[in-house]
Design a protein around this motif. Structure first.
Motif, mmCIF file in Angstrom:
data_model
loop_
_atom_site.group_PDB
_atom_site.id
_atom_site.type_symbol
_atom_site.label_atom_id
_atom_site.label_comp_id
_atom_site.label_asym_id
_atom_site.label_seq_id
_atom_site.Cartn_x
_atom_site.Cartn_y
_atom_site.Cartn_z
ATOM 1 N N GLU A 59 0.685 -1.234 -0.063
ATOM 2 C CA GLU A 59 0.085 -0.093 0.023
ATOM 3 C C GLU A 59 0.801 1.444 0.162
ATOM 4 O OE1 GLU A 59 -3.268 2.510 0.315
ATOM 5 O OE2 GLU A 59 -3.152 0.360 -0.052
ATOM 6 N N SER B 184 -7.924 8.447 4.628
ATOM 7 C CA SER B 184 -8.720 7.786 5.789
ATOM 8 C C SER B 184 -9.573 8.499 6.463
ATOM 9 C CB SER B 184 -7.751 7.172 6.541
ATOM 10 O OG SER B 184 -7.065 6.109 6.094
ATOM 11 N N SER C 208 -12.878 9.083 4.684
ATOM 12 C CA SER C 208 -13.612 8.168 4.395
ATOM 13 C C SER C 208 -14.432 7.771 5.922
ATOM 14 C CB SER C 208 -13.054 6.860 4.235
ATOM 15 O OG SER C 208 -12.467 7.167 2.868
ATOM 16 N N SER D 108 -12.959 6.512 8.414
ATOM 17 C CA SER D 108 -12.451 5.410 8.951
ATOM 18 C C SER D 108 -11.850 5.671 10.434
ATOM 19 C CB SER D 108 -11.295 4.847 7.971
ATOM 20 O OG SER D 108 -10.691 3.716 8.599
ATOM 21 N N LEU E 59 -7.198 3.176 6.466
ATOM 22 C CA LEU E 59 -8.079 2.708 5.242
ATOM 23 C C LEU E 59 -7.082 2.447 4.267
ATOM 24 C CD1 LEU E 59 -10.752 1.852 4.478
ATOM 25 C CD2 LEU E 59 -11.224 3.988 3.623
ATOM 26 N N SER F 44 -6.169 1.285 0.199
ATOM 27 C CA SER F 44 -6.847 1.741 -1.071
ATOM 28 C C SER F 44 -7.795 0.479 -1.496
ATOM 29 C CB SER F 44 -5.641 2.008 -2.262
ATOM 30 O OG SER F 44 -4.860 0.898 -2.457
ATOM 31 N N ASN F 45 -7.445 -0.571 -1.131
ATOM 32 C CA ASN F 45 -8.429 -1.928 -1.637
ATOM 33 C C ASN F 45 -9.673 -1.789 -0.938
ATOM 34 O OD1 ASN F 45 -7.303 -2.822 0.547
ATOM 35 N ND2 ASN F 45 -6.300 -4.459 -0.348
ATOM 36 N N GLY F 46 -9.801 -1.107 0.138
ATOM 37 C CA GLY F 46 -11.003 -0.957 0.997
ATOM 38 C C GLY F 46 -10.908 -1.517 2.519
ATOM 39 N N VAL F 47 -9.563 -2.530 2.628
ATOM 40 C CA VAL F 47 -9.481 -3.059 3.844
ATOM 41 C C VAL F 47 -9.032 -1.955 4.958
ATOM 42 C CG1 VAL F 47 -7.925 -4.562 4.960
ATOM 43 C CG2 VAL F 47 -8.647 -5.170 2.749
ATOM 44 N N GLU F 48 -9.720 -1.925 6.071
ATOM 45 C CA GLU F 48 -9.352 -0.978 7.221
ATOM 46 C C GLU F 48 -8.671 -1.637 8.211
ATOM 47 O OE1 GLU F 48 -11.948 1.976 10.134
ATOM 48 O OE2 GLU F 48 -12.887 0.008 9.275
#
Length: 588
Positions: free
Chosen positions: A386, A439, A442, A444, A448, A450-454
């Motif tokens: 990331e 992040s 969003s 979060s 966060l 970029s692939n949506g995984v937090e």
């Protein structure tokens, strides 16, 4: 007719379903045993063929780096100690007198560790890769990957380990020394009296003489308990299908863990001996901190008792210790009866905190988590990817804006990068800032990807390097969120991050902002930029970072050269046709 058929089906299920399930379980068990034996044989064959090559590459490469840079390390270290202003003359003398011991330890332990890692990596990586191949879905994939995995990849991996080790020795260590030389007395100042130097030396030597044999004796005496306790835990998981044995595909790997558990025990003994060296030497630091020779001696004795108590807790043996445990601190750090051991802290039994000691690596013998639970964790490689992907994406934006040029990128690749901080440090800080802002926008609660995984405290990797990175970044993210930057202020912070706080240089980045007019607001933003750049500088010293980041810079250089080539082609065409052609930067 329908009722008779349903009753027949019911009768069949009652009489034959259970035996059929038993037969299926038996066949599945036989399949697992055959797969385990096959993987063990193939892994052993690959280890014999590939292991010597990979091991020798790693051992020769690391030892070459150690011996080749050793004279430079000596010169750099002595020069940095003499030049630094953060310690007084007496403490400099104490360090200079202790340096020969540290240099001998560095040579002995690094060479021994390289041999140990080379043998372990070369011979066991093909084995583990073979067992990992049996997690594939189809039988064809399992067989092909069991043959292919762990061969050429192991050899390449050994070269990668040497490369990362060389980066640490040649780049990261000089950066630490540079920070030591540039630190001033206002930032960090340590002093000691000349009369205390002999006491520090004596206690340090006493720590080596006392702690090394006693730590070794305790580790060796308790190693049979660790061996059988570990086997008991693993066999219990095997019988009850818990932990690593919950998934059928993971049973071969877990079976390998049972076979290799004695090696884990031996590794724990070696690590206990290694840790005792530094814990014993830390007695000199206790003398300096407490200004007392007696308390230094008390530390040497108390750490042995702490180690004995710590191992008793981990191995579920009798609580406490029969060894003397004198008090060696004048004041306790808190009400939790915290005792300082080495660089870490160990809390006594019954305190509110968790026990952790640097003395000996004892794997957890508590019931292990299932594989499905472990899969929910974000892996360290995802975080590295990331960071690199964000740097590459933001770098292309800066290339399109003509902030980064091919000459900047190529110069950084040719040199150590100190002359081009915008490439080596500013780009990473700029990318990390955008990730934090992403992040925040969003909503979060963590970091966060970029692939949506937090990434949060619950699913973050249990990695010591990440411990130094995650919490400070979360604090910085919260600081950015609380001050609620406007659009112009965010653009100003981008300038500061990209040019590492160099105010005269930020005028070259025309992003529509000249900075806030309020002096207090500007000072807050500049403080955030300094923390951001400092975190990025610390991250850049981590293992594998420089190798991965150089690949990013190479990609950006190729992209910049391609863009300049296209620009040149368009310009020449426009000259021939007599009309101008506008080149619009690519949308990244």
């Amino acid at each position: 007719m329908a009722s008779s058929s349903s009753s027949w089906i019911k009768w069949f299920r009652e009489n034959y379903a259970a035996p059929l399930e038993s037969v299926q379980q038996l066949l599945r068990a036989i399949y697992v045993v055959i797969a385990f034996c096959l993987a063990l044989f193939i892994g052993a064959l690959k280890a014999v063929l590939v292991g010597p090559i990979a091991g020798l590459l790693l051992i020769i490469g690391n030892i070459g780096v150690i011996l080749g840079l050793f004279p430079a390390h000596v010169v750099w270290t002595v020069y940095s100690l003499i030049k630094t202003k953060s310690i007084n003359a007496a403490l400099k003398l104490a360090f200079l007198l202790a340096l020969p011991v540290f240099f001998v330890l560095w040579l002995a332990l690094s060479i021994f560790g390289s041999v140990l890692v080379g043998v372990g990596y070369g011979f066991f990586t093909p084995w583990v890769s073979t067992f990992e191949a049996f997690r594939k879905d189809s039988d064809k994939e399992k067989f092909l990957h069991s043959i292919k995995d762990g061969t050429w990849g192991t050899i390449r991996g050994s070269c990668t380990v040497v490369r990362d080790f060389a980066d640490i020795c040649y780049h990261s260590y000089p950066l630490y020394l540079k920070e030591l030389r540039e630190s001033t007395g206002d930032q960090l100042h340590h002093s000691i009296r000349f009369a205390e130097v002999p006491a520090c030396i004596v206690v340090g030597l006493m720590g080596l003489i006392v702690d090394i044999p006693l730590y070794t004796a305790i580790a060796v005496i308790k190693s049979p308990y660790m061996l059988f306790k570990g086997w008991q835990r693993l066999l219990h998981d095997l019988i009850s299908r818990e932990g690593p044995f919950l998934e059928t595909a993971c049973i071969p790997v877990a079976g390998l863990a049972i076979l290799l558990w004695p090696l884990v025990v031996v590794g724990s003994i070696l690590l206990a001996i290694l840790s005792s060296i530094f814990i014993g030497l830390y007695g000199a630091v206790v003398v300096y901190q407490e200004r007392s020779f007696k308390r230094g001696v008390a530390y040497v004795i108390a750490t042995v008792a702490e180690f004995d108590e710590y191992t008793n807790d981990w191995l579920y043996l009798r609580e406490g210790t029969i060894l003397p445990k004198p008090r060696y601190r004048k004041k306790k750090a808190s009400n939790s009866s915290e005792l300082s051991v080495g660089a870490n802290s160990v809390r006594r039994k019954g305190s509110s905190g968790s026990s952790e000691a640097p003395a000996m690596f004892v794997p957890s013998l508590a019931p292990s988590r299932s594989v499905r639970e472990a899969i929910q964790e974000v892996k360290m490689v995802q975080i590295w990817e990331e960071l690199m992907m964000s740097s590459e994406m933001r770098g292309m934006e800066l290339v399109n804006a003509n902030i980064l040029t091919s000459s900047n990128l190529s110069e950084w690749l040719r040199t150590k990068g100190s002359s081009q901080e915008i490439v080596g440090l500013g780009l990473s800080s700029y990318a990390l800032l955008h990730s934090l802002v992403f992040s925040i926008n969003s909503g979060s609660a963590g970091f966060l990807l970029s692939n949506g995984v937090e990434l949060t405290n619950l699913n973050r990797p249990q990695d010591r390097l990440l411990d130094w990175f995650f919490h400070p970044v979360m604090v910085l993210k919260e600081q950015i969120r609380v001050i609620k930057l406007s659009e112009d202020e965010l653009r100003f912070l981008e300038k500061l991050a990209l040019f590492t706080g160099n105010i005269p240089s930020i005028a070259t980045l025309e992003n529509g902002c000249l900075g806030p007019q309020d002096a207090l607001r500007a000072a807050q933003i500049q403080a955030i930029s300094r923390r951001l750049v400092g975190m990025t500088r610390s991250i850049s010293k981590f293992p594998t970072y420089r190798r991965r980041y150089r690949q990013v810079v190479k990609v950006l250089l190729s992209y910049s050269l391609g863009r300049e080539g296209n620009s040149g082609m368009c310009t020449s065409r426009s000259n021939r046709s007599g009309s101008s052609i506008e080149i619009v930067p690519a949308d990244v």
